[in-house]
Design a protein around this motif. Structure first.
Motif, PDB file in Angstrom:
ATOM      1  N   ARG A  27       0.854  -1.185   0.000  1.00  0.00           N
ATOM      2  CA  ARG A  27       0.000   0.000   0.000  1.00  0.00           C
ATOM      3  C   ARG A  27       0.889   1.234   0.000  1.00  0.00           C
ATOM      4  O   ARG A  27       1.896   1.280   0.690  1.00  0.00           O
ATOM      5  N   TYR A  28       0.490   2.224  -0.773  1.00  0.00           N
ATOM      6  CA  TYR A  28       1.218   3.479  -0.858  1.00  0.00           C
ATOM      7  C   TYR A  28       0.475   4.481   0.015  1.00  0.00           C
ATOM      8  O   TYR A  28      -0.603   4.935  -0.321  1.00  0.00           O
ATOM      9  N   ARG A  29       1.054   4.822   1.149  1.00  0.00           N
ATOM     10  CA  ARG A  29       0.393   5.721   2.098  1.00  0.00           C
ATOM     11  C   ARG A  29       1.068   7.087   2.084  1.00  0.00           C
ATOM     12  O   ARG A  29       2.286   7.180   2.065  1.00  0.00           O
ATOM     13  N   TYR A  30       0.244   8.131   2.082  1.00  0.00           N
ATOM     14  CA  TYR A  30       0.786   9.472   2.221  1.00  0.00           C
ATOM     15  C   TYR A  30       1.240   9.657   3.654  1.00  0.00           C
ATOM     16  O   TYR A  30       0.490   9.398   4.590  1.00  0.00           O
ATOM     17  N   SER A  31       2.467  10.102   3.834  1.00  0.00           N
ATOM     18  CA  SER A  31       2.911  10.398   5.190  1.00  0.00           C
ATOM     19  C   SER A  31       3.090  11.899   5.398  1.00  0.00           C
ATOM     20  O   SER A  31       3.181  12.363   6.528  1.00  0.00           O
ATOM     21  N   GLU A  32       3.134  12.645   4.276  1.00  0.00           N
ATOM     22  CA  GLU A  32       3.277  14.092   4.390  1.00  0.00           C
ATOM     23  C   GLU A  32       2.873  14.714   3.058  1.00  0.00           C
ATOM     24  O   GLU A  32       3.078  14.127   1.993  1.00  0.00           O
ATOM     25  N   ALA A  33       2.306  15.904   3.113  1.00  0.00           N
ATOM     26  CA  ALA A  33       1.965  16.654   1.905  1.00  0.00           C
ATOM     27  C   ALA A  33       2.161  18.137   2.172  1.00  0.00           C
ATOM     28  O   ALA A  33       1.877  18.618   3.274  1.00  0.00           O
ATOM     29  N   GLN A  34       2.672  18.842   1.167  1.00  0.00           N
ATOM     30  CA  GLN A  34       2.869  20.285   1.278  1.00  0.00           C
ATOM     31  C   GLN A  34       2.502  20.934  -0.045  1.00  0.00           C
ATOM     32  O   GLN A  34       2.699  20.353  -1.106  1.00  0.00           O
ATOM     33  N   CYS A  35       1.974  22.145   0.035  1.00  0.00           N
ATOM     34  CA  CYS A  35       1.695  22.928  -1.161  1.00  0.00           C
ATOM     35  C   CYS A  35       1.961  24.393  -0.839  1.00  0.00           C
ATOM     36  O   CYS A  35       1.556  24.883   0.223  1.00  0.00           O
ATOM     37  N   ARG A  36       2.660  25.058  -1.744  1.00  0.00           N
ATOM     38  CA  ARG A  36       2.901  26.494  -1.581  1.00  0.00           C
ATOM     39  C   ARG A  36       2.317  27.201  -2.799  1.00  0.00           C
ATOM     40  O   ARG A  36       2.751  26.977  -3.931  1.00  0.00           O
ATOM     41  N   TYR A  37       1.313  28.003  -2.563  1.00  0.00           N
ATOM     42  CA  TYR A  37       0.674  28.763  -3.625  1.00  0.00           C
ATOM     43  C   TYR A  37       1.490  30.024  -3.868  1.00  0.00           C
ATOM     44  O   TYR A  37       1.785  30.769  -2.948  1.00  0.00           O
ATOM     45  N   ARG A  38       1.859  30.246  -5.137  1.00  0.00           N
ATOM     46  CA  ARG A  38       2.732  31.367  -5.472  1.00  0.00           C
ATOM     47  C   ARG A  38       2.030  32.447  -6.298  1.00  0.00           C
ATOM     48  O   ARG A  38       2.400  33.610  -6.224  1.00  0.00           O
ATOM     49  N   SER A  39       1.070  32.031  -7.106  1.00  0.00           N
ATOM     50  CA  SER A  39       0.371  32.971  -7.975  1.00  0.00           C
ATOM     51  C   SER A  39      -1.008  32.394  -8.273  1.00  0.00           C
ATOM     52  O   SER A  39      -1.148  31.178  -8.394  1.00  0.00           O
ATOM     53  N   PRO A  40      -2.029  33.241  -8.415  1.00  0.00           N
ATOM     54  CA  PRO A  40      -3.381  32.711  -8.618  1.00  0.00           C
ATOM     55  C   PRO A  40      -3.607  32.165 -10.030  1.00  0.00           C
ATOM     56  O   PRO A  40      -2.964  32.572 -10.989  1.00  0.00           O
ATOM     57  N   ALA A  41      -4.536  31.237 -10.119  1.00  0.00           N
ATOM     58  CA  ALA A  41      -5.037  30.731 -11.397  1.00  0.00           C
ATOM     59  C   ALA A  41      -6.558  30.788 -11.316  1.00  0.00           C
ATOM     60  O   ALA A  41      -7.133  30.677 -10.237  1.00  0.00           O
ATOM     61  N   ARG A  42      -7.194  30.945 -12.461  1.00  0.00           N
ATOM     62  CA  ARG A  42      -8.652  30.986 -12.511  1.00  0.00           C
ATOM     63  C   ARG A  42      -9.188  29.622 -12.920  1.00  0.00           C
ATOM     64  O   ARG A  42      -8.473  28.782 -13.461  1.00  0.00           O
ATOM     65  N   TYR A  43     -10.456  29.425 -12.704  1.00  0.00           N
ATOM     66  CA  TYR A  43     -11.098  28.131 -12.925  1.00  0.00           C
ATOM     67  C   TYR A  43     -10.842  27.542 -14.314  1.00  0.00           C
ATOM     68  O   TYR A  43     -10.507  26.385 -14.443  1.00  0.00           O
ATOM     69  N   ASP A  44     -10.982  28.316 -15.374  1.00  0.00           N
ATOM     70  CA  ASP A  44     -10.832  27.795 -16.737  1.00  0.00           C
ATOM     71  C   ASP A  44      -9.414  27.898 -17.292  1.00  0.00           C
ATOM     72  O   ASP A  44      -9.186  27.578 -18.458  1.00  0.00           O
ATOM     73  N   ASP A  45      -8.449  28.353 -16.506  1.00  0.00           N
ATOM     74  CA  ASP A  45      -7.071  28.462 -16.987  1.00  0.00           C
ATOM     75  C   ASP A  45      -6.492  27.082 -17.290  1.00  0.00           C
ATOM     76  O   ASP A  45      -6.713  26.118 -16.542  1.00  0.00           O
ATOM     77  N   LEU A  46      -5.752  27.014 -18.380  1.00  0.00           N
ATOM     78  CA  LEU A  46      -4.990  25.800 -18.667  1.00  0.00           C
ATOM     79  C   LEU A  46      -3.670  25.903 -17.918  1.00  0.00           C
ATOM     80  O   LEU A  46      -3.049  26.966 -17.881  1.00  0.00           O
ATOM     81  N   VAL A  47      -3.249  24.804 -17.311  1.00  0.00           N
ATOM     82  CA  VAL A  47      -2.008  24.799 -16.541  1.00  0.00           C
ATOM     83  C   VAL A  47      -1.155  23.606 -16.962  1.00  0.00           C
ATOM     84  O   VAL A  47      -1.648  22.626 -17.506  1.00  0.00           O
ATOM     85  N   LEU A  48       0.124  23.705 -16.684  1.00  0.00           N
ATOM     86  CA  LEU A  48       1.078  22.637 -16.926  1.00  0.00           C
ATOM     87  C   LEU A  48       1.516  22.102 -15.566  1.00  0.00           C
ATOM     88  O   LEU A  48       1.936  22.877 -14.705  1.00  0.00           O
ATOM     89  N   VAL A  49       1.387  20.805 -15.371  1.00  0.00           N
ATOM     90  CA  VAL A  49       1.789  20.178 -14.109  1.00  0.00           C
ATOM     91  C   VAL A  49       3.014  19.321 -14.371  1.00  0.00           C
ATOM     92  O   VAL A  49       2.992  18.447 -15.229  1.00  0.00           O
ATOM     93  N   ARG A  50       4.078  19.591 -13.638  1.00  0.00           N
ATOM     94  CA  ARG A  50       5.297  18.776 -13.714  1.00  0.00           C
ATOM     95  C   ARG A  50       5.425  18.008 -12.409  1.00  0.00           C
ATOM     96  O   ARG A  50       5.221  18.564 -11.336  1.00  0.00           O
ATOM     97  N   ALA A  51       5.750  16.743 -12.509  1.00  0.00           N
ATOM     98  CA  ALA A  51       5.923  15.914 -11.315  1.00  0.00           C
ATOM     99  C   ALA A  51       7.168  15.066 -11.498  1.00  0.00           C
ATOM    100  O   ALA A  51       7.494  14.646 -12.612  1.00  0.00           O
ATOM    101  N   GLY A  52       7.856  14.829 -10.408  1.00  0.00           N
ATOM    102  CA  GLY A  52       9.046  13.990 -10.454  1.00  0.00           C
ATOM    103  C   GLY A  52       9.318  13.402  -9.089  1.00  0.00           C
ATOM    104  O   GLY A  52       8.724  13.815  -8.087  1.00  0.00           O
TER     105      GLY A  52
END
Length: 101
Positions: A20-45
Protein backbone atom coordinates in the motif's frame (compact mmCIF):
# COMPACT_ATOMS: atom_id res chain seq x y z
CA UNK A 1 5.21 -2.15 -22.11
CA UNK A 2 2.24 0.08 -22.89
CA UNK A 3 1.01 2.73 -20.43
CA UNK A 4 -2.12 0.63 -19.82
CA UNK A 5 0.07 -2.33 -18.79
CA UNK A 6 1.93 -0.07 -16.32
CA UNK A 7 -1.38 1.00 -14.75
CA UNK A 8 -2.57 -2.62 -14.52
CA UNK A 9 0.70 -3.67 -12.89
CA UNK A 10 0.51 -0.76 -10.41
CA UNK A 11 -3.08 -1.64 -9.46
CA UNK A 12 -2.23 -5.32 -9.04
CA UNK A 13 0.81 -4.47 -6.90
CA UNK A 14 -1.09 -2.01 -4.70
CA UNK A 15 -4.14 -4.18 -4.14
CA UNK A 16 -5.37 -4.64 -0.53
CA UNK A 17 -3.49 -7.94 -0.18
CA UNK A 18 -0.16 -6.38 -1.19
CA UNK A 19 1.83 -3.19 -0.88
CA UNK A 20 0.00 0.00 0.00
CA UNK A 21 1.22 3.48 -0.86
CA UNK A 22 0.39 5.72 2.10
CA UNK A 23 0.79 9.47 2.22
CA UNK A 24 2.91 10.40 5.19
CA UNK A 25 3.28 14.09 4.39
CA UNK A 26 1.96 16.65 1.90
CA UNK A 27 2.87 20.29 1.28
CA UNK A 28 1.69 22.93 -1.16
CA UNK A 29 2.90 26.49 -1.58
CA UNK A 30 0.67 28.76 -3.62
CA UNK A 31 2.73 31.37 -5.47
CA UNK A 32 0.37 32.97 -7.98
CA UNK A 33 -3.38 32.71 -8.62
CA UNK A 34 -5.04 30.73 -11.40
CA UNK A 35 -8.65 30.99 -12.51
CA UNK A 36 -11.10 28.13 -12.92
CA UNK A 37 -10.83 27.79 -16.74
CA UNK A 38 -7.07 28.46 -16.99
CA UNK A 39 -4.99 25.80 -18.67
CA UNK A 40 -2.01 24.80 -16.54
CA UNK A 41 1.08 22.64 -16.93
CA UNK A 42 1.79 20.18 -14.11
CA UNK A 43 5.30 18.78 -13.71
CA UNK A 44 5.92 15.91 -11.32
CA UNK A 45 9.05 13.99 -10.45
CA UNK A 46 10.61 11.84 -7.78
CA UNK A 47 13.03 13.86 -5.69
CA UNK A 48 14.10 11.24 -3.18
CA UNK A 49 14.11 7.45 -3.03
CA UNK A 50 14.20 5.75 0.34
CA UNK A 51 14.29 2.03 1.03
CA UNK A 52 10.53 1.97 1.72
CA UNK A 53 9.50 5.48 0.73
CA UNK A 54 9.64 8.05 -2.02
CA UNK A 55 9.06 11.77 -2.31
CA UNK A 56 7.25 13.29 -5.27
CA UNK A 57 7.71 16.99 -6.07
CA UNK A 58 5.31 19.06 -8.13
CA UNK A 59 5.29 22.35 -10.02
CA UNK A 60 2.21 23.95 -11.53
CA UNK A 61 2.81 26.58 -14.23
CA UNK A 62 0.52 28.77 -16.30
CA UNK A 63 -0.04 27.60 -19.89
CA UNK A 64 2.94 29.44 -21.44
CA UNK A 65 5.28 28.68 -18.52
CA UNK A 66 5.86 32.33 -17.64
CA UNK A 67 4.39 32.13 -14.12
CA UNK A 68 4.93 29.49 -11.45
CA UNK A 69 1.55 29.01 -9.78
CA UNK A 70 2.34 26.45 -7.07
CA UNK A 71 4.94 24.01 -5.81
CA UNK A 72 4.44 21.00 -3.62
CA UNK A 73 5.53 17.60 -2.48
CA UNK A 74 4.07 14.38 -1.18
CA UNK A 75 5.98 11.80 0.83
CA UNK A 76 4.78 8.22 0.37
CA UNK A 77 5.52 5.25 2.63
CA UNK A 78 5.16 1.74 1.24
CA UNK A 79 3.67 -0.72 3.71
CA UNK A 80 2.29 -4.24 3.70
CA UNK A 81 -1.27 -5.06 4.86
CA UNK A 82 -0.01 -5.23 8.45
CA UNK A 83 1.36 -1.69 8.22
CA UNK A 84 5.04 -2.66 8.17
CA UNK A 85 7.44 -0.93 5.75
CA UNK A 86 8.32 -2.79 2.55
CA UNK A 87 10.98 -1.92 -0.05
CA UNK A 88 10.12 0.06 -3.16
CA UNK A 89 9.72 -2.66 -5.82
CA UNK A 90 12.42 -2.86 -8.51
CA UNK A 91 9.79 -2.89 -11.28
CA UNK A 92 8.51 0.48 -10.02
CA UNK A 93 11.99 2.00 -9.96
CA UNK A 94 12.72 0.75 -13.49
CA UNK A 95 9.32 1.96 -14.76
CA UNK A 96 9.91 5.40 -13.33
CA UNK A 97 13.38 5.75 -14.82
CA UNK A 98 12.23 4.48 -18.23
CA UNK A 99 9.48 7.10 -18.35
CA UNK A 100 12.00 9.94 -17.76
CA UNK A 101 13.64 9.38 -21.13
Amino acid sequence: MSPQNHVTRYRRHSSPARTRYRYSEAQCRYRSPARYDDLVLVRAGIEEWGRASLRFVYEIWNEDKTRLLATGMTQHALVNPQGRPVPVPDWFRSLTFSMEA
